[in-house]
Design a protein around this motif. Structure first.
Motif, PDB file in Angstrom:
ATOM      1  N   SER A  89       0.949  -1.157  -0.013  1.00 11.68           N
ATOM      2  CA  SER A  89      -0.157  -0.158   0.011  1.00 11.68           C
ATOM      3  C   SER A  89       0.878   1.098   0.074  1.00 11.68           C
ATOM      4  O   SER A  89       0.426   2.179   0.911  1.00 11.68           O
ATOM      5  CB  SER A  89      -0.725  -0.047   1.326  1.00 11.68           C
ATOM      6  OG  SER A  89      -1.560  -1.125   1.417  1.00 11.68           O
TER       7      SER A  89
ATOM      8  N   TRP B 229       4.201  -5.756  -5.410  1.00 16.63           N
ATOM      9  CA  TRP B 229       3.366  -4.770  -4.913  1.00 16.63           C
ATOM     10  C   TRP B 229       2.119  -5.378  -4.586  1.00 16.63           C
ATOM     11  O   TRP B 229       1.518  -6.186  -5.249  1.00 16.63           O
ATOM     12  CB  TRP B 229       3.305  -3.778  -6.136  1.00 16.63           C
ATOM     13  CG  TRP B 229       2.081  -2.805  -5.758  1.00 16.63           C
ATOM     14  CD1 TRP B 229       1.753  -2.045  -4.478  1.00 16.63           C
ATOM     15  CD2 TRP B 229       0.826  -2.101  -6.556  1.00 16.63           C
ATOM     16  NE1 TRP B 229       0.610  -1.191  -4.684  1.00 16.63           N
ATOM     17  CE2 TRP B 229       0.303  -1.345  -6.119  1.00 16.63           C
ATOM     18  CE3 TRP B 229       0.763  -2.501  -8.146  1.00 16.63           C
ATOM     19  CZ2 TRP B 229      -1.028  -0.548  -6.528  1.00 16.63           C
ATOM     20  CZ3 TRP B 229      -0.461  -1.784  -8.367  1.00 16.63           C
ATOM     21  CH2 TRP B 229      -1.047  -1.029  -7.969  1.00 16.63           C
TER      22      TRP B 229
ATOM     23  N   HIS C 222      -1.755  -4.560  -2.510  1.00 12.84           N
ATOM     24  CA  HIS C 222      -2.617  -3.549  -2.181  1.00 12.84           C
ATOM     25  C   HIS C 222      -4.094  -3.907  -2.120  1.00 12.84           C
ATOM     26  O   HIS C 222      -4.231  -4.759  -2.893  1.00 12.84           O
ATOM     27  CB  HIS C 222      -2.473  -2.315  -3.173  1.00 12.84           C
ATOM     28  CG  HIS C 222      -2.613  -0.683  -2.779  1.00 12.84           C
ATOM     29  ND1 HIS C 222      -1.540  -0.178  -3.133  1.00 12.84           N
ATOM     30  CD2 HIS C 222      -3.623  -0.511  -2.312  1.00 12.84           C
ATOM     31  CE1 HIS C 222      -2.014   1.130  -2.428  1.00 12.84           C
ATOM     32  NE2 HIS C 222      -3.144   1.130  -2.364  1.00 12.84           N
TER      33      HIS C 222
ATOM     34  N   GLU D  99      -7.988  -3.417  -2.622  1.00  9.68           N
ATOM     35  CA  GLU D  99      -8.714  -2.909  -3.595  1.00  9.68           C
ATOM     36  C   GLU D  99      -9.713  -1.732  -3.030  1.00  9.68           C
ATOM     37  O   GLU D  99     -10.042  -0.690  -3.767  1.00  9.68           O
ATOM     38  CB  GLU D  99      -9.672  -3.839  -4.105  1.00  9.68           C
ATOM     39  CG  GLU D  99     -10.603  -3.347  -5.606  1.00  9.68           C
ATOM     40  CD  GLU D  99     -11.267  -4.745  -5.945  1.00  9.68           C
ATOM     41  OE1 GLU D  99     -11.184  -5.124  -7.260  1.00  9.68           O
ATOM     42  OE2 GLU D  99     -12.175  -5.304  -5.223  1.00  9.68           O
TER      43      GLU D  99
ATOM     44  N   ASP E 138      -8.862   0.310  -0.404  1.00 11.85           N
ATOM     45  CA  ASP E 138      -7.807   1.283   0.371  1.00 11.85           C
ATOM     46  C   ASP E 138      -8.450   2.601   0.168  1.00 11.85           C
ATOM     47  O   ASP E 138      -8.209   3.215  -0.841  1.00 11.85           O
ATOM     48  CB  ASP E 138      -6.462   0.929  -0.259  1.00 11.85           C
ATOM     49  CG  ASP E 138      -5.431   1.800   0.853  1.00 11.85           C
ATOM     50  OD1 ASP E 138      -5.621   2.705   1.477  1.00 11.85           O
ATOM     51  OD2 ASP E 138      -4.274   1.343   1.014  1.00 11.85           O
TER      52      ASP E 138
ATOM     53  N   ILE F  90      -5.439   2.950  -4.503  1.00 12.55           N
ATOM     54  CA  ILE F  90      -4.697   2.185  -5.647  1.00 12.55           C
ATOM     55  C   ILE F  90      -4.425   3.002  -6.774  1.00 12.55           C
ATOM     56  O   ILE F  90      -3.282   2.688  -7.543  1.00 12.55           O
ATOM     57  CB  ILE F  90      -5.445   0.851  -5.800  1.00 12.55           C
ATOM     58  CG1 ILE F  90      -4.560  -0.218  -6.441  1.00 12.55           C
ATOM     59  CG2 ILE F  90      -6.679   1.029  -6.334  1.00 12.55           C
ATOM     60  CD1 ILE F  90      -5.108  -1.754  -6.353  1.00 12.55           C
TER      61      ILE F  90
ATOM     62  N   THR G   7      -1.373   4.989  -6.584  1.00  7.91           N
ATOM     63  CA  THR G   7      -0.063   4.329  -6.527  1.00  7.91           C
ATOM     64  C   THR G   7       0.274   3.584  -7.607  1.00  7.91           C
ATOM     65  O   THR G   7       1.523   3.387  -7.946  1.00  7.91           O
ATOM     66  CB  THR G   7      -0.477   3.305  -5.293  1.00  7.91           C
ATOM     67  OG1 THR G   7      -0.637   3.974  -4.174  1.00  7.91           O
ATOM     68  CG2 THR G   7       0.665   2.183  -5.151  1.00  7.91           C
ATOM     69  N   ARG G   8      -0.653   3.259  -8.458  1.00  2.00           N
ATOM     70  CA  ARG G   8      -0.373   2.450  -9.738  1.00  2.00           C
ATOM     71  C   ARG G   8       0.579   3.342 -10.567  1.00  2.00           C
ATOM     72  O   ARG G   8       1.609   2.711 -11.068  1.00  2.00           O
ATOM     73  CB  ARG G   8      -1.263   1.978 -10.561  1.00  2.00           C
ATOM     74  CG  ARG G   8      -1.170   1.238 -11.822  1.00  2.00           C
ATOM     75  CD  ARG G   8      -2.384   0.671 -12.119  1.00  2.00           C
ATOM     76  NE  ARG G   8      -2.959  -0.495 -11.611  1.00  2.00           N
ATOM     77  CZ  ARG G   8      -2.458  -1.590 -11.462  1.00  2.00           C
ATOM     78  NH1 ARG G   8      -1.530  -2.133 -12.056  1.00  2.00           N
ATOM     79  NH2 ARG G   8      -3.220  -2.673 -10.613  1.00  2.00           N
TER      80      ARG G   8
ATOM     81  N   GLU H  43       2.241  -8.278  -8.933  1.00  2.00           N
ATOM     82  CA  GLU H  43       1.482  -7.467  -8.085  1.00  2.00           C
ATOM     83  C   GLU H  43       0.276  -8.232  -7.465  1.00  2.00           C
ATOM     84  O   GLU H  43      -0.094  -9.479  -8.277  1.00  2.00           O
ATOM     85  CB  GLU H  43       0.779  -6.252  -8.743  1.00  2.00           C
ATOM     86  CG  GLU H  43      -0.253  -6.682  -9.952  1.00  2.00           C
ATOM     87  CD  GLU H  43      -1.074  -5.542 -10.660  1.00  2.00           C
ATOM     88  OE1 GLU H  43      -2.163  -5.494 -10.612  1.00  2.00           O
ATOM     89  OE2 GLU H  43       0.074  -4.824 -11.283  1.00  2.00           O
TER      90      GLU H  43
ATOM     91  N   ILE I  71      -3.366  -7.645  -5.851  1.00  2.00           N
ATOM     92  CA  ILE I  71      -4.390  -6.761  -5.358  1.00  2.00           C
ATOM     93  C   ILE I  71      -5.519  -7.618  -4.715  1.00  2.00           C
ATOM     94  O   ILE I  71      -6.083  -8.548  -5.320  1.00  2.00           O
ATOM     95  CB  ILE I  71      -5.148  -6.022  -6.633  1.00  2.00           C
ATOM     96  CG1 ILE I  71      -3.913  -5.370  -7.332  1.00  2.00           C
ATOM     97  CG2 ILE I  71      -6.141  -5.083  -6.233  1.00  2.00           C
ATOM     98  CD1 ILE I  71      -2.928  -4.427  -6.741  1.00  2.00           C
TER      99      ILE I  71
END
Length: 271
Positions: free
Chosen positions: A132, A209, A211, A213, A215, A220, A223-224, A237, A239
């Protein structure tokens, strides 16, 4: 449970409190953890224990102004200093374990710190794990800085995890900062995000990575943008549907840590 030892060292702006977690067997690698905004390394006991069971010796430090370390609470003038302090931790650990490959794991603000660390010291790392991470674009920073006065509103602890007990423990933790954001810190954080965006990609450094979904603290989509800038070919990644901000404290935390330890094993074996 892993055995832990607390110790101190001198950072650029004050004395810092660090911790080492180890097991009964000789470690195969070393993990350095960078924690998030307002929290402290004591919240990572379960993560450290799982990493130790996976063969690691784990090192972490309360950043300046956080937890048991010195400094005005959550006040950060320059995140480059925190990156340097983390490197000092790594250098101390390297003297004890000179031949072990190093994994850097950063969560939230710690993900920003870890990203910048990887840009500055990537040749010392074997694996990078970002949980995150506040990189790419964090719109909350711009919104807060645009306010004439940042409101003294406590964090909505329900944004941390779908497990209510996580929020309850966070709210009751005296080492967690429960006050307002500080303008200097947010401005410094914004500059650090921009530095990462302007800095180099990570090349062939393996990057995982993770994270949630859902958050709401570090969305997200922002951040991407940072991940796409940093990532190289050795990239995975994960998610998690419905996941909130603190994946290691989520209702599926066992799945999350299993994904992290599997990635670490795979990448270290590939070396």
């Amino acid at each position: 449970m892993a055995e832990s030892r607390e110790w101190t060292y001198q950072g650029l702006r004050g004395k810092l409190v660090a911790r080492t977690w180890s097991g009964s067997q000789a470690p195969t690698h070393r993990v350095v953890i960078a924690h998030g905004y307002g929290e402290h390394i004591g919240r990572y006991e379960a993560v450290a224990d799982a990493l130790v069971r996976n063969g690691a010796v784990v090192y972490a430090v309360d950043h300046i102004g956080h937890g048991k370390s010195e400094g005005e609470r959550v006040f950060v003038e320059d995140f480059e200093d925190i990156v340097t302090d983390l490197h000092t931790l790594d250098e101390a650990a390297r003297k004890v374990h000179p031949d072990l490959p190093v994994v850097l794991l950063g969560h939230s603000m710690g993900g920003l710190i870890a990203s910048r660390y990887a840009q500055r010291y990537g040749d010392t790392l074997a694996v990078l794990v970002l949980s995150s991470p506040a990189i790419g674009r964090w719109s909350a920073a711009s919104a807060l800085l645009a306010m004439k006065e940042i409101p003294d509103v406590p964090l909505d602890v329900t944004t941390l995890s779908r497990n209510p007990a996580v929020g309850d423990r966070y709210a009751a933790d005296p080492l967690v900062w429960h006050g307002p954001f500080k303008r200097t810190t947010i401005a410094s954080m914004q500059r650090a995000i921009e530095e990462v965006n302007k800095g180099p990609s990570l090349g062939d450094l393996p990057l995982l990575w993770i994270h949630g979904e859902n958050d709401q603290l570090v969305p997200i989509e922002g951040t991407r943008l940072g991940i796409e800038h940093l990532r190289g070919d050795r990239y995975v990644e994960r998610i998690y549907p419905g996941g909130r901000h603190e994946l290691f404290n989520e209702t599926n935390a066992d799945e999350v840590i299993a994904d992290v330890t599997a990635f670490i094993r795979t990448q270290l074996t590939a070396r």
